[in-house]
Design an enzyme around this catalytic site. Structure first.
Site, PDB file in Angstrom:
ATOM      1  N   LYS A 191      -7.752 -12.994   9.395  1.00 43.30           N
ATOM      2  CA  LYS A 191      -8.838 -12.760   8.966  1.00 43.30           C
ATOM      3  C   LYS A 191      -8.884 -12.087   7.198  1.00 43.30           C
ATOM      4  O   LYS A 191      -7.386 -11.196   7.316  1.00 43.30           O
ATOM      5  CB  LYS A 191      -9.137 -11.411   9.628  1.00 43.30           C
ATOM      6  N   GLU A 266       2.262  -4.192   5.846  1.00 46.75           N
ATOM      7  CA  GLU A 266       2.957  -3.531   4.677  1.00 46.75           C
ATOM      8  C   GLU A 266       1.925  -2.589   3.679  1.00 46.75           C
ATOM      9  O   GLU A 266       1.091  -3.109   3.454  1.00 46.75           O
ATOM     10  CB  GLU A 266       3.579  -5.002   3.206  1.00 46.75           C
ATOM     11  N   CYS A 300       1.162  -3.852  -5.025  1.00 49.66           N
ATOM     12  CA  CYS A 300       1.647  -3.727  -4.363  1.00 49.66           C
ATOM     13  C   CYS A 300       3.278  -2.706  -4.890  1.00 49.66           C
ATOM     14  O   CYS A 300       3.770  -1.577  -4.384  1.00 49.66           O
ATOM     15  CB  CYS A 300       1.679  -4.027  -2.827  1.00 49.66           C
ATOM     16  N   GLU A 398      -2.070   5.444  -6.250  1.00 54.70           N
ATOM     17  CA  GLU A 398      -1.869   4.184  -6.031  1.00 54.70           C
ATOM     18  C   GLU A 398      -3.469   3.909  -7.087  1.00 54.70           C
ATOM     19  O   GLU A 398      -4.353   3.973  -6.366  1.00 54.70           O
ATOM     20  CB  GLU A 398      -2.065   3.614  -5.268  1.00 54.70           C
TER      21      GLU A 398
END
Length: 509
Positions: A191, A266, A300, A398
């Protein structure tokens, strides 16, 4: 002021773009069961350039059924490792041979600079090649008790792996999951992120050409809350590998819990780059500029918090800000571009809102808004904030864009406290020429991965993953093999059987 090279007069539109993208289930391209679609925008114009099939539970059910059938009845899980390896090497060969086209489509769809997209396409090929080699070289453990017992470990593919991938470097990150999942004999349902489905749609043709049996690879496009949610909750999908933000990871964790699924996640990061006074400042500036502005800051592992020892702080900030202003913002297809367009207007708005927050929290020394010369599209000037307090939102949260926070420290202890003072723990970068300090600090920092005097250079054999809110589990090298296989211990008695004897004391004669 952010400088730009002379940009193409118009945005680049690749030739032969599709106007629609379908799912790929059981070896065939299909529309959604309910016929629903969603718009896909390109980041330079923010105009719809295609419509993609919008998968729901019914489409996931069909994909999982096809994958389950291919696992239970098809040849793939029962092939010798060498046979699977040959197919994966063919995949790598095809990806390598089409790297320019893949990069062109990826750059157009995601806004990544073309030179960086090309590197990601080549890394995707290397991911397949690496796991194709690893599965052949794989050895399993054996444990002997001489003359009494032999024990060995038998690895078996688990079944249907659900792979949910993000919109930053999508093709490469898909390969990072597809390679080991397929190498170990599983079948998959992928997906991809709804913002960037274009490059994912190429996998079907690549796998067919490489000789992957029908049903082993399946792809369902759609929104996370529809297709992703259905995949996570499907009882016939024992494994979920997810890369994305931490809040989504928490939802997946909760939704997978009733099924006791294997999870590899992750998640987000707010990684520190710690620069001590004895570091090579020029190298540290270069690396930390690259570490937060490459991939448009949408990475990331970005070193988005730079902690600098006070005695070199002012010099570092001055040099860093000056270099950030020279970073070339441009159209993604321009080879001179270093920062392209952010992926989507929703994400652009998020990043711009954090820049406005930062202006209230810290001292702006570079950037701070839309890149000059770009009236439309998701172009953000590389932005640098100095004197950022550890409780500032731009220090704690973030941002996932070309925005960096710089903070001073006075001692090793304070630096470690600052480095660990966020909820995330994915990566850390340490710049010092003191060997003892480097290793002690690396062991003290709360991060799944640490780079000493280096930018993010990954060896594919090493574990990849984070701690705290940055993830659950590790992939990479043998850790990927561990995640995608069941490890069955087989015990064999070689000598006389020594059984405790129950039930003989009252034996009838």
């Amino acid at each position: 002021m952010t400088q730009t090279t002379p940009a193409p007069a118009t945005r680049h539109v690749p030739a032969d773009l599709p106007d629609r993208i379908q799912h790929y289930i059981g070896g065939a391209f299909v529309d959604s069961v309910d016929g629903d679609t969603f718009d896909v925008l390109d980041p330079v114009s923010n105009e719809t350039y295609l419509r993609a099939a919008a998968g729901k539970k019914a489409d996931i059910d069909l994909a999982v059924a096809a994958a389950r059938r291919a696992f239970a009845e098809g040849p793939w899980p029962r092939m010798l490792p060498r046979e699977r390896s040959r197919v994966l090497h063919r995949v790598a060969d095809i990806v390598e041979s089409r790297d320019a086209r893949l990069a062109e489509l990826e750059s157009f769809d995601s806004g990544l600079p073309i030179t960086q997209a090309l590197g990601q396409a080549r890394r995707a090929a290397e991911n397949f090649r690496f796991f194709a080699d690893l599965i052949v070289a794989q050895s399993d453990d054996a444990y002997k008790v001489p003359g009494r017992q032999m024990n060995y470990v038998n690895r078996k593919p688990i079944g249907v792996a659900g792979l949910i991938t993000p919109w930053n470097t999508p093709f490469m990150l898909e390969s990072w999951k597809l390679g080991p999942a397929l190498a170990t004999g599983n079948t998959v349902v992928l997906k991809p992120a709804e913002f960037t489905p274009l490059s994912a749609s190429l996998w079907a043709g690549i796998f067919e050409e490489a000789g992957l049996p029908a049903g082993v690879f399946n792809l369902v496009n759609g929104l996370g809350e529809d297709a992703g949610d259905a995949l996570v909750k499907h009882p016939d999908v024992p494994l979920i590998s997810f890369t994305g933000e931490s809040s989504t990871g928490q939802l997946i964790f909760g939704n997978a819990a009733p099924f006791l699924k294997g999870l590899s996640m992750e998640l987000g990061g707010k990684s520190p780059a710690v620069v001590f006074a004895d570091a090579d400042l020029e190298a540290a500036v270069d690396a930390t500029i690259f570490g937060v502005f490459s991939l448009n800051g949408e990475r990331c592992t970005a070193g988005s918090r730079i902690l600098v020892e006070r005695s070199v702080y002012d010099e570092f900030v001055e040099r860093y800000a000056a270099q950030a202003k020279r970073v070339v913002v441009g159209y993604p297809n321009d080879p001179a571009t270093e920062v392209g367009a952010l992926v989507h207007p929703e994400h652009y708005d998020k990043v711009m809102s954090y820049i406005e927050i930062g202006k209230q929290e810290a001292r702006l020394v570079a950037g701070g808004g839309r890149a000059e010369g770009f009236a439309q599209g998701n172009f953000v000037a590389p932005t640098v904030f100095a004197d950022v307090a550890p409780d500032a939102r731009i220090f704690q949260e973030e941002i996932f864009g070309p925005v960096v926070a710089i903070t001073p420290f006075d001692s090793d202890e304070e630096a470690l406290t600052l480095a660990n003072g966020v909820r995330y723990g994915l990566a850390a970068y340490i710049w010092t020429n003191d060997l003892k300090r480097a290793h002690n600090f690396a062991q003290g920092v709360e991060a799944g991965m640490v780079w000493l005097n280096s930018n993010n250079v990954r060896d594919l054999r090493t574990p990849f993953g984070g701690v705290k809110a940055s993830g659950l589990g590790h992939e990479g090298g043998y850790r990927s093999i561990d995640f995608y296989t069941d490890q069955q211990a087989v015990h064999i008695t070689l000598g006389e059987v020594h059984n405790p004897t129950f039930g003989k004391s009252g034996e009838q004669h």
